[in-house]
Design an enzyme around this catalytic site. Structure first.
Site, short mmCIF file in Angstrom:
data_model
loop_
_atom_site.label_atom_id
_atom_site.label_comp_id
_atom_site.label_asym_id
_atom_site.label_seq_id
_atom_site.Cartn_x
_atom_site.Cartn_y
_atom_site.Cartn_z
N LYS A 74 0.85 -1.20 0.00
CA LYS A 74 0.00 0.00 0.00
C LYS A 74 0.89 1.25 0.00
O LYS A 74 1.93 1.27 0.68
CB LYS A 74 -0.91 -0.03 1.23
N SER A 149 -9.88 1.77 2.60
CA SER A 149 -8.98 2.50 1.75
C SER A 149 -7.92 1.64 1.05
O SER A 149 -7.32 2.10 0.08
CB SER A 149 -8.26 3.59 2.56
N SER A 173 -10.01 -0.55 6.80
CA SER A 173 -9.42 -0.43 5.46
C SER A 173 -8.69 -1.65 4.93
O SER A 173 -8.35 -1.68 3.75
CB SER A 173 -8.48 0.77 5.41
N1 GLN Z 1 -13.39 3.96 5.89
C1 GLN Z 1 -12.79 4.39 7.11
C2 GLN Z 1 -12.47 5.85 7.02
O1 GLN Z 1 -12.77 6.44 6.05
C3 GLN Z 1 -11.59 3.58 7.42
C4 GLN Z 1 -10.35 4.03 6.78
C5 GLN Z 1 -9.15 3.22 7.19
O2 GLN Z 1 -9.26 2.19 7.83
N2 GLN Z 1 -7.99 3.71 6.81
O3 GLN Z 1 -11.94 6.42 7.91
#
Ligand code: GLN
Length: 485
Positions: A74, A149, A173
């Site tokens: 990532k 994400s 994410s």
């Molecule tokens: N969807 C969640 C957010 O927008 C989680 C994001 C994440 O785990 N980086 O914060």
């Protein structure tokens, strides 16, 4: 193909690491035109490591389980000399001068990375649509988002353009994109894996973890990255177990809790059905099923979106155009910094910085931030109590399967609501795994989540492994995902 199958082929000399790496690169080049999981490539380094691994095998030396098996990373995890953009214009040209601790660990095991993969900007989002640099599609159907994400990590593994990947999970994410793309994702206990070199979103919630084709591979990747690290002050001290020892095909004597708050009104019927079938599978395999109640779950989403944003507003203050990243020239310092931040950050990141700054400001701190921290403590204590009676908790990963592009991007609240089943885990710091549990009527994958007590990765791996053995039809390869060797 999984890590464990390919490792055997390498060791048995049925396949060389160079042939494997070339085959995955060729496949990647064939599917990337549609999937767009990657933001940058490191094929040359990958081929060089593959040759080194082959040399070791030729000399009869032992190789590590991940050695020579191409993965992806990532783009918020630092690899020295390679871009780490966080899918943001702010860091588009940032080349880290150091390795994240997980990368150091993997390089000691002849790790092959084919490149850095796409994500929501600064890991803020649940669809990867917030990436400022690329649009990643779901390998099961290009009209659908891959989730986020870590959408690039999940799409790369699902489409076969990486055998495994690293993601990060602040509020779901790793788990949510894994469930949307039909692969396995594991969010370790907070502190189990070092965060050093992970570009921070919300430091008290962030955790690096594996995205993989099956549960065995998730355990292998976890083994490779787990461990105490002096560079991370929140790293848990002490030895780690060999997580592959937990891959036991048996749930007899295990108690699986089903928290009723995760099965509320907003749950899609297909997801509910898949969870009910999974519960029946566990029952037939000899596990005891126990309904539990976690009433503070209803505060989790609000608490998360206060705490995560408060921490983000502080963490992202460093992008001021002075030390690193983008600098937009202007006549004076304040103007330079303002321009840099309004041009460098996308709309969702700006929204979160504003909200995070607001909840920390004098007069609002007590009403929002402090209250959210109290809710967080209650949520954590409720999990602790639940784990006195159960070994793992079973729940959906998300209320719905993958949605279409554009469906939620203009309505931040509806996007945030998709995180309802994943954020409690981060607030409590506990581990959770997402595994394929079937398909919706539109053909999109459904994910099941198994949560464990702190440092209870072994119990969730065992329960996940047992399900995977009993229900192999749930873990299929995406249409584009079959690599020709
Ligand atoms: N969807 C969640 C957010 O927008 C989680 C994001 C994440 O785990 N980086 O914060």
């Amino acid at each position: 193909m999984t890590i464990h199958e390919l490792h055997q082929k390498l060791v048995n000399k049925e396949l060389s690491a160079l042939e494997l790496t070339k085959a995955v690169i060729a496949h990647k080049e064939a599917v990337e035109g549609q999937v767009h999981a990657y933001l940058s490539d490191s094929h040359e380094q990958a081929l060089a490591v593959a040759e080194a691994v082959d040399a070791k095998i030729a000399k009869g030396e032992a190789i590590a389980p991940l050695a020579g098996i191409p993965g992806a990373v990532k783009d918020n995890i630092c690899i020295k000399g390679q871009p780490a953009t966080c899918a943001s214009k702010m860091l588009e040209n940032f080349i880290p001068p150091y390795n994240a601790s997980v990368i150091e660990a993997l390089q000691g095991q002849d790790f092959i990375s084919l490149g850095k993969v796409n994500m929501d900007e600064f890991a803020m989002g649940g669809s990867t649509e917030n990436s400022a640099l690329a649009k990643t599609t779901n390998p099961w159907n290009a009209d659908y988002v891959p989730g986020g994400s870590s959408g690039g990590s999940a799409a790369a593994v699902s489409s076969g353009s990486a055998i495994w990947a690293l993601g990060s999970d602040t509020g779901g994410s790793i788990r949510q994109p894994s469930s949307y793309c039909g692969v396995v994702g594991l969010k370790p206990t907070y502190g189990n894996v070092s965060r050093y070199g992970l570009i921070a979103f919300a430091s008290s919630l962030d955790q690096i973890g594996p995205v993989a084709r099956d549960v065995t591979d998730a355990a292998l990747v976890l083994n490779a990255i787990t461990g105490h690290d002096d560079h991370d002050s929140t790293s848990i001290p002490g030895q780690r177990p060999d997580y592959t020892k937990a891959l036991v095909n048996d749930v007899k004597g295990m108690t699986i809790g089903v928290p009723k708050e995760y099965f509320g009104d907003g749950l899609h019927e297909d997801v509910r059905k898949a969870m009910e079938e999974a519960i029946e599978t566990y029952r037939s395999l000899g596990a005891a099923i126990k309904e539990v109640s976690l009433p503070t779950t209803k505060y989790a989403l609000s608490a998360y979106y206060i705490i995560a944003l408060a921490e983000a507003s502080s963490n992202l203050a460093r992008y001021d155009g002075v030390s690193y990243g983008l600098r937009v020239p202007a006549d004076n310092l304040v103007e330079m910094s303002t321009k840099t931040r309004t041009i460098g950050f996308g709309p969702e990141v700006q929204r979160r910085i504003l909200l995070g700054t607001y909840v920390l400001s004098a007069g609002y701190y007590d009403a929002y931030y402090l209250k959210a921290m109290k809710a967080r403590r209650l949520i954590k204590e409720e999990f602790d109590r639940a784990f006195e009676d159960v070994d793992v908790l079973l729940a959906p990963v998300a209320p719905n399967t993958a949605f279409k592009f554009g469906e939620k991007i203009n309505d931040p609240l509806s996007m945030y609501l998709e995180d309802i089943c994943t954020v409690p885990v981060n607030l409590a710091g506990i581990p959770a795994i997402s595994i394929p549990a079937g398909f919706a009527s539109n053909g999109m994958p459904i994910g099941m989540q198994l949560m464990g007590k702190p440092m209870g990765e072994e119990a969730i791996l065992q329960a996940a492994y047992t399900f995977e053995q009993a229900r192999p039809e749930c873990n299929k390869v995406a249409p584009t995902g079959e690599v020709q060797l």
